[in-house]
Design a protein around this motif. Structure first.
Motif, mmCIF file in Angstrom:
data_model
loop_
_atom_site.group_PDB
_atom_site.id
_atom_site.type_symbol
_atom_site.label_atom_id
_atom_site.label_comp_id
_atom_site.label_asym_id
_atom_site.label_seq_id
_atom_site.Cartn_x
_atom_site.Cartn_y
_atom_site.Cartn_z
ATOM 1 N N PHE A 64 0.834 -1.206 0.000
ATOM 2 C CA PHE A 64 0.000 0.000 0.000
ATOM 3 C C PHE A 64 0.870 1.258 0.000
ATOM 4 C CE2 PHE A 64 -3.928 -2.250 1.709
ATOM 5 C CZ PHE A 64 -4.707 -1.968 0.604
ATOM 6 N N MET A 65 1.982 1.232 0.737
ATOM 7 C CA MET A 65 2.871 2.399 0.762
ATOM 8 C C MET A 65 3.522 2.613 -0.603
ATOM 9 S SD MET A 65 2.745 4.061 3.599
ATOM 10 C CE MET A 65 1.003 3.814 3.362
ATOM 11 N N LEU A 66 3.887 1.535 -1.296
ATOM 12 C CA LEU A 66 4.434 1.687 -2.649
ATOM 13 C C LEU A 66 3.378 2.304 -3.573
ATOM 14 C CD1 LEU A 66 6.402 -1.673 -3.030
ATOM 15 C CD2 LEU A 66 7.364 0.625 -2.754
ATOM 16 N N GLN A 67 2.122 1.870 -3.438
ATOM 17 C CA GLN A 67 1.053 2.457 -4.253
ATOM 18 C C GLN A 67 0.831 3.921 -3.898
ATOM 19 O OE1 GLN A 67 -2.447 0.175 -5.462
ATOM 20 N NE2 GLN A 67 -1.684 -1.472 -4.138
ATOM 21 N N LEU A 68 0.933 4.270 -2.631
ATOM 22 C CA LEU A 68 0.789 5.664 -2.214
ATOM 23 C C LEU A 68 1.847 6.520 -2.896
ATOM 24 C CD1 LEU A 68 -0.628 7.763 -0.427
ATOM 25 C CD2 LEU A 68 1.008 7.153 1.375
ATOM 26 N N GLY A 69 3.066 6.026 -2.977
ATOM 27 C CA GLY A 69 4.121 6.752 -3.678
ATOM 28 C C GLY A 69 3.772 7.014 -5.125
ATOM 29 N N ILE A 70 3.160 6.046 -5.783
ATOM 30 C CA ILE A 70 2.721 6.218 -7.178
ATOM 31 C C ILE A 70 1.602 7.252 -7.249
ATOM 32 C CG2 ILE A 70 1.606 5.074 -9.135
ATOM 33 C CD1 ILE A 70 3.109 2.494 -8.211
ATOM 34 N N MET A 71 0.631 7.160 -6.347
ATOM 35 C CA MET A 71 -0.495 8.098 -6.350
ATOM 36 C C MET A 71 -0.034 9.539 -6.203
ATOM 37 S SD MET A 71 -3.184 6.149 -3.875
ATOM 38 C CE MET A 71 -3.487 4.401 -4.098
ATOM 39 N N LEU A 72 0.982 9.770 -5.378
ATOM 40 C CA LEU A 72 1.419 11.131 -5.078
ATOM 41 C C LEU A 72 2.500 11.647 -5.995
ATOM 42 C CD1 LEU A 72 1.354 11.007 -1.169
ATOM 43 C CD2 LEU A 72 -0.404 11.905 -2.721
ATOM 44 N N GLU A 73 2.895 10.894 -7.011
ATOM 45 C CA GLU A 73 3.948 11.336 -7.941
ATOM 46 C C GLU A 73 3.731 12.735 -8.504
ATOM 47 O OE1 GLU A 73 5.478 7.088 -9.840
ATOM 48 O OE2 GLU A 73 3.856 8.187 -10.818
ATOM 49 N N PRO A 74 2.557 13.066 -9.037
ATOM 50 C CA PRO A 74 2.389 14.419 -9.604
ATOM 51 C C PRO A 74 2.622 15.523 -8.589
ATOM 52 C CG PRO A 74 0.588 13.014 -10.306
ATOM 53 C CD PRO A 74 1.350 12.260 -9.229
ATOM 54 N N ASP A 75 2.169 15.323 -7.372
ATOM 55 C CA ASP A 75 2.353 16.343 -6.348
ATOM 56 C C ASP A 75 3.820 16.477 -5.984
ATOM 57 O OD1 ASP A 75 0.928 18.188 -4.428
ATOM 58 O OD2 ASP A 75 2.161 16.990 -3.061
ATOM 59 N N ARG A 76 4.518 15.383 -5.874
ATOM 60 C CA ARG A 76 5.955 15.421 -5.551
ATOM 61 C C ARG A 76 6.724 16.123 -6.659
ATOM 62 N NH1 ARG A 76 6.065 9.593 -4.955
ATOM 63 N NH2 ARG A 76 7.647 9.766 -6.552
ATOM 64 N N LYS A 77 6.365 15.882 -7.913
ATOM 65 C CA LYS A 77 7.065 16.486 -9.042
ATOM 66 C C LYS A 77 6.812 17.985 -9.106
ATOM 67 C CE LYS A 77 7.103 12.295 -11.784
ATOM 68 N NZ LYS A 77 6.498 11.558 -12.877
ATOM 69 N N SER A 78 5.657 18.437 -8.644
ATOM 70 C CA SER A 78 5.338 19.868 -8.711
ATOM 71 C C SER A 78 6.133 20.691 -7.705
ATOM 72 C CB SER A 78 3.838 20.096 -8.534
ATOM 73 O OG SER A 78 3.462 19.827 -7.191
#
Length: 174
Positions: free
Chosen positions: A158-172
């Motif tokens: 689930f934590m690995l999936q959370l990292g994928i979900m938040l990719e756009p926000d991290r990149k911004s």
């Protein structure tokens, strides 16, 4: 199956799922734990999708985002994500699915099945809540040793999936 024959489990996490997949340390034991518990609770995804939807439309922190004429949650998408999460494997195909159902235009993010942008903090909090619900539901269906054995693997994926979900926000913010 003949006596003494070993059940073969799929590789649970592949490197094309998430950059930290190898670091997460998923091996055959984790694959067995997640796949056995996932197969053992087929009604989990329907019940959990309904609970997530009910949670989002009633919690004070999310109610303002859930208003409007159209229901902002697609329980079928949410259930499909949960079904795929329970079945594994966690590979490039699942990573693509998670991106498709959680990345919105303009570096906005959401939770799978939610059709409106959510603050990253709420996505994180919702994932933590879902993890707790999964553990509770596993506890209702399996013995303590099985839940304990599978718990860490469920939380890691689930934590690995959370990292994928938040990719756009991290990149911004980089």
């Amino acid at each position: 199956m003949t006596a003494g024959a070993e059940v073969q489990y799929d590789r649970l996490v592949t490197s094309d799922f998430a950059p930290l997949a190898e670091f997460a340390g998923f091996g055959s034991y984790e694959a067995m734990a997640v796949q056995e518990t996932g197969r053992g609770v087929p009604a989990l995804s329907t019940r959990l999708a309904e609970e997530i939807s009910r949670y989002l439309v009633t919690r004070p922190e999310s109610v303002p985002m859930m208003t409007g004429t159209d229901r902002p949650i697609d329980e079928l998408v949410l259930k499909g994500w949960l079904d795929r999460t329970m079945a594994g494997p966690f590979d490039g195909e699942l990573a693509t699915m998670v991106r498709r159902i959680s990345h919105l235009a303009g570096a906005k993010v959401t939770f799978p099945g939610v059709l409106v942008p959510l603050p990253p903090q709420l996505v994180l909090a919702l994932m933590a809540w879902v993890e707790g619900r999964v553990m509770t539901m596993l506890g209702e269906n399996f013995d303590v040793a099985t839940v304990s054995a599978s718990g860490a693997a469920w939380m890691n994926q689930f934590m690995l999936q959370l990292g994928i979900m938040l990719e756009p926000d991290r990149k911004s913010v980089v």
